[in-house]
Design a protein around this motif. Structure first.
Motif, PDB file in Angstrom:
ATOM      1  N   LEU A 128      40.067  34.030  32.334  1.00  0.00           N
ATOM      2  CA  LEU A 128      40.237  33.724  33.754  1.00  0.00           C
ATOM      3  C   LEU A 128      39.007  33.048  34.360  1.00  0.00           C
ATOM      4  O   LEU A 128      39.141  32.231  35.273  1.00  0.00           O
ATOM      5  N   LYS A 129      37.826  33.345  33.854  1.00  0.00           N
ATOM      6  CA  LYS A 129      36.616  32.681  34.351  1.00  0.00           C
ATOM      7  C   LYS A 129      36.664  31.196  34.020  1.00  0.00           C
ATOM      8  O   LYS A 129      36.307  30.353  34.848  1.00  0.00           O
ATOM      9  N   GLU A 130      37.100  30.877  32.815  1.00  0.00           N
ATOM     10  CA  GLU A 130      37.235  29.474  32.412  1.00  0.00           C
ATOM     11  C   GLU A 130      38.269  28.767  33.283  1.00  0.00           C
ATOM     12  O   GLU A 130      38.065  27.623  33.700  1.00  0.00           O
ATOM     13  N   MET A 131      39.355  29.447  33.578  1.00  0.00           N
ATOM     14  CA  MET A 131      40.420  28.838  34.366  1.00  0.00           C
ATOM     15  C   MET A 131      39.987  28.637  35.822  1.00  0.00           C
ATOM     16  O   MET A 131      40.304  27.610  36.432  1.00  0.00           O
ATOM     17  N   GLN A 132      39.255  29.601  36.348  1.00  0.00           N
ATOM     18  CA  GLN A 132      38.758  29.443  37.721  1.00  0.00           C
ATOM     19  C   GLN A 132      37.768  28.289  37.823  1.00  0.00           C
ATOM     20  O   GLN A 132      37.769  27.536  38.800  1.00  0.00           O
ATOM     21  N   ALA A 134      37.797  25.609  36.203  1.00  0.00           N
ATOM     22  CA  ALA A 134      38.518  24.341  36.139  1.00  0.00           C
ATOM     23  C   ALA A 134      38.999  23.881  37.510  1.00  0.00           C
ATOM     24  O   ALA A 134      39.298  22.698  37.709  1.00  0.00           O
ATOM     25  N   ARG A 135      39.072  24.796  38.462  1.00  0.00           N
ATOM     26  CA  ARG A 135      39.509  24.429  39.810  1.00  0.00           C
ATOM     27  C   ARG A 135      38.525  23.488  40.497  1.00  0.00           C
ATOM     28  O   ARG A 135      38.856  22.861  41.519  1.00  0.00           O
ATOM     29  N   GLN A 136      37.320  23.384  39.948  1.00  0.00           N
ATOM     30  CA  GLN A 136      36.314  22.490  40.527  1.00  0.00           C
ATOM     31  C   GLN A 136      36.568  21.023  40.191  1.00  0.00           C
ATOM     32  O   GLN A 136      35.920  20.132  40.761  1.00  0.00           O
ATOM     33  N   GLU A 137      37.473  20.756  39.262  1.00  0.00           N
ATOM     34  CA  GLU A 137      37.799  19.379  38.896  1.00  0.00           C
ATOM     35  C   GLU A 137      38.534  18.684  40.039  1.00  0.00           C
ATOM     36  O   GLU A 137      39.091  19.339  40.930  1.00  0.00           O
ATOM     37  N   ALA A 138      38.571  17.359  39.981  1.00  0.00           N
ATOM     38  CA  ALA A 138      39.184  16.567  41.054  1.00  0.00           C
ATOM     39  C   ALA A 138      40.660  16.903  41.250  1.00  0.00           C
ATOM     40  O   ALA A 138      41.183  16.850  42.367  1.00  0.00           O
ATOM     41  N   ASP A 139      41.317  17.252  40.168  1.00  0.00           N
ATOM     42  CA  ASP A 139      42.747  17.590  40.258  1.00  0.00           C
ATOM     43  C   ASP A 139      42.974  19.070  40.491  1.00  0.00           C
ATOM     44  O   ASP A 139      44.099  19.569  40.345  1.00  0.00           O
ATOM     45  N   GLN A 140      41.900  19.795  40.838  1.00  0.00           N
ATOM     46  CA  GLN A 140      41.934  21.231  41.102  1.00  0.00           C
ATOM     47  C   GLN A 140      42.345  22.052  39.868  1.00  0.00           C
ATOM     48  O   GLN A 140      42.817  23.173  39.984  1.00  0.00           O
ATOM     49  N   GLY A 141      42.163  21.447  38.698  1.00  0.00           N
ATOM     50  CA  GLY A 141      42.393  22.161  37.454  1.00  0.00           C
ATOM     51  C   GLY A 141      43.763  21.947  36.839  1.00  0.00           C
ATOM     52  O   GLY A 141      44.042  22.496  35.761  1.00  0.00           O
ATOM     53  N   ARG A 142      44.626  21.139  37.464  1.00  0.00           N
ATOM     54  CA  ARG A 142      45.999  20.993  36.955  1.00  0.00           C
ATOM     55  C   ARG A 142      46.036  20.556  35.491  1.00  0.00           C
ATOM     56  O   ARG A 142      46.769  21.149  34.682  1.00  0.00           O
ATOM     57  N   ALA A 143      45.275  19.532  35.121  1.00  0.00           N
ATOM     58  CA  ALA A 143      45.302  19.034  33.743  1.00  0.00           C
ATOM     59  C   ALA A 143      44.833  20.108  32.767  1.00  0.00           C
ATOM     60  O   ALA A 143      45.399  20.268  31.681  1.00  0.00           O
ATOM     61  N   PHE A 144      43.807  20.854  33.170  1.00  0.00           N
ATOM     62  CA  PHE A 144      43.286  21.913  32.297  1.00  0.00           C
ATOM     63  C   PHE A 144      44.311  23.035  32.148  1.00  0.00           C
ATOM     64  O   PHE A 144      44.513  23.561  31.042  1.00  0.00           O
ATOM     65  N   PHE A 145      44.965  23.396  33.246  1.00  0.00           N
ATOM     66  CA  PHE A 145      45.978  24.453  33.188  1.00  0.00           C
ATOM     67  C   PHE A 145      47.140  24.040  32.281  1.00  0.00           C
ATOM     68  O   PHE A 145      47.635  24.843  31.479  1.00  0.00           O
ATOM     69  N   GLU A 146      47.565  22.791  32.409  1.00  0.00           N
ATOM     70  CA  GLU A 146      48.658  22.297  31.569  1.00  0.00           C
ATOM     71  C   GLU A 146      48.273  22.362  30.094  1.00  0.00           C
ATOM     72  O   GLU A 146      49.058  22.798  29.246  1.00  0.00           O
ATOM     73  N   LYS A 147      47.054  21.940  29.783  1.00  0.00           N
ATOM     74  CA  LYS A 147      46.572  21.954  28.409  1.00  0.00           C
ATOM     75  C   LYS A 147      46.471  23.385  27.888  1.00  0.00           C
ATOM     76  O   LYS A 147      46.835  23.679  26.738  1.00  0.00           O
ATOM     77  N   ALA A 168      39.120  37.210  25.051  1.00  0.00           N
ATOM     78  CA  ALA A 168      39.808  36.362  26.024  1.00  0.00           C
ATOM     79  C   ALA A 168      40.198  35.039  25.368  1.00  0.00           C
ATOM     80  O   ALA A 168      39.419  34.431  24.630  1.00  0.00           O
ATOM     81  N   LEU A 169      41.418  34.600  25.651  1.00  0.00           N
ATOM     82  CA  LEU A 169      41.956  33.400  25.016  1.00  0.00           C
ATOM     83  C   LEU A 169      41.522  32.138  25.757  1.00  0.00           C
ATOM     84  O   LEU A 169      42.269  31.556  26.540  1.00  0.00           O
ATOM     85  N   SER A 170      40.302  31.720  25.486  1.00  0.00           N
ATOM     86  CA  SER A 170      39.833  30.444  26.017  1.00  0.00           C
ATOM     87  C   SER A 170      40.578  29.318  25.312  1.00  0.00           C
ATOM     88  O   SER A 170      41.242  29.521  24.291  1.00  0.00           O
ATOM     89  N   LEU A 171      40.449  28.116  25.839  1.00  0.00           N
ATOM     90  CA  LEU A 171      41.113  26.969  25.225  1.00  0.00           C
ATOM     91  C   LEU A 171      40.639  26.787  23.785  1.00  0.00           C
ATOM     92  O   LEU A 171      41.444  26.588  22.863  1.00  0.00           O
ATOM     93  N   GLU A 172      39.345  26.886  23.564  1.00  0.00           N
ATOM     94  CA  GLU A 172      38.782  26.727  22.219  1.00  0.00           C
ATOM     95  C   GLU A 172      39.224  27.853  21.287  1.00  0.00           C
ATOM     96  O   GLU A 172      39.582  27.616  20.126  1.00  0.00           O
ATOM     97  N   PHE A 173      39.212  29.089  21.787  1.00  0.00           N
ATOM     98  CA  PHE A 173      39.571  30.237  20.960  1.00  0.00           C
ATOM     99  C   PHE A 173      41.026  30.155  20.506  1.00  0.00           C
ATOM    100  O   PHE A 173      41.350  30.463  19.358  1.00  0.00           O
ATOM    101  N   MET A 174      41.913  29.717  21.393  1.00  0.00           N
ATOM    102  CA  MET A 174      43.312  29.556  21.005  1.00  0.00           C
ATOM    103  C   MET A 174      43.455  28.497  19.916  1.00  0.00           C
ATOM    104  O   MET A 174      44.265  28.640  18.990  1.00  0.00           O
ATOM    105  N   GLY A 175      42.644  27.448  20.008  1.00  0.00           N
ATOM    106  CA  GLY A 175      42.664  26.425  18.969  1.00  0.00           C
ATOM    107  C   GLY A 175      42.197  26.973  17.633  1.00  0.00           C
ATOM    108  O   GLY A 175      42.759  26.651  16.580  1.00  0.00           O
TER     109      GLY A 175
END
Length: 271
Positions: free
Chosen positions: A74-78, A80-93, A34-41
């Motif tokens: 998808l687990k990592e992305m879900q 991120a929805r717990q963040e104050a911005d509902q994950g928008r910044a994480f999704f963009e990144k 799965a392509l996590s943010l770290e793995f893609m890096g």
């Protein structure tokens, strides 16, 4: 077969080896790569390191897991929805980093071959489409199934639509269904289908054949290929003609044509 060298790499989720001029980057993040943010890096860094090594003439992207790549984590992305911005910044990144990874592959100075055994879905299918060549086993399967979970595969669509006819691309994107390897070959997503036990051998043969060419010529040609595909016909011909002149002025062109005329093996200078 030459000696296989293991390349030092900080990422425990990648296994990087080299045989001759062929660098093999094997994804090793079970169960699905799965392509996590770290793995893609980590993947992007591995490709950049290959580009910076003059001894590398071809890169093979493979998997040490049963699945080639199941797409984003998808687990990592879900989570991120717990963040104050509902994950928008994480999704963009996440999607920007994914786009950077795919473009790194396309812009790499050497050809990249996908060695696909198992499932390649969503951004995993995007990885396959982004590589210059793709060889798959009979057990490979391909899909852009985001529509099944309410998330259209819009970024995989970019690579997919540049490899297959638009109606085939839309069929994959709209249905989300698995595509058999023979059909994937027919629509242009992959080059060949081979028995699983011969997959590595066939890919290595392709890689060695390409690695035997002038690296200067391959770099020039790969860049020109992707540049001209985005141009109108007349502009593409004008651009390609300039590239041909540049190529003709290179030492390897002089050597290659001379060797052909003299019926001998060319000795590349890679310039």
């Amino acid at each position: 077969m030459g000696e296989v060298l293991t390349i030092e790499n900080d990422a425990t989720t990648l296994r990087v080896t080299q045989e001759g001029g062929v660098r093999r980057i094997a994804m090793a993040r079970p169960p699905a790569n799965a392509l996590s943010l770290e793995f893609m890096g980590q993947l992007t860094k591995a490709f950049e390191e290959a580009a910076g090594d003059e001894g590398v003439r071809v890169v093979v992207l493979a998997s040490d897991a049963k699945v080639f790549c199941a797409g984003h984590d998808l687990k990592e992305m879900q989570a991120a929805r717990q963040e104050a911005d509902q994950g928008r910044a994480f999704f963009e990144k996440t999607f920007l980093r994914c786009s950077d990874l795919m473009q790194t592959i396309v812009k790499l100075r050497v050809p990249v071959i996908a060695e696909v055994n198992g499932v390649a879905t969503a951004a995993g299918c995007q990885l396959v489409a982004s590589c210059d060549l793709a060889i798959a086993s009979e057990e490979a399967r391909f899909a852009t199934p985001g529509v099944n979970i309410g998330l259209f595969c819009s970024t995989p669509m970019v690579a997919l639509s540049r490899n297959v006819h638009r109606k085939h691309a839309m069929e994959m994107l709209l249905t989300g269904e698995m595509t058999e390897p023979t059909h994937a070959r027919e629509i242009g997503l992959i080059n060949r289908v081979v028995p699983k036990e011969y997959l590595g051998q066939v890919v290595q043969k392709y890689a060695e054949t390409i690695a035997s060419k002038s690296s200067f010529t391959l770099k020039l040609g790969k860049e020109a290929f992707y540049q001209q595909t985005e141009m109108p016909l007349s502009d593409a011909y004008d651009y390609a003609a300039r590239v041909m002149v540049q190529n003709m002025m290179a030492k390897d062109s002089e050597e290659g044509i001379g060797a052909f005329v003299e019926k001998r093996t060319p000795q590349w200078k890679d310039e």
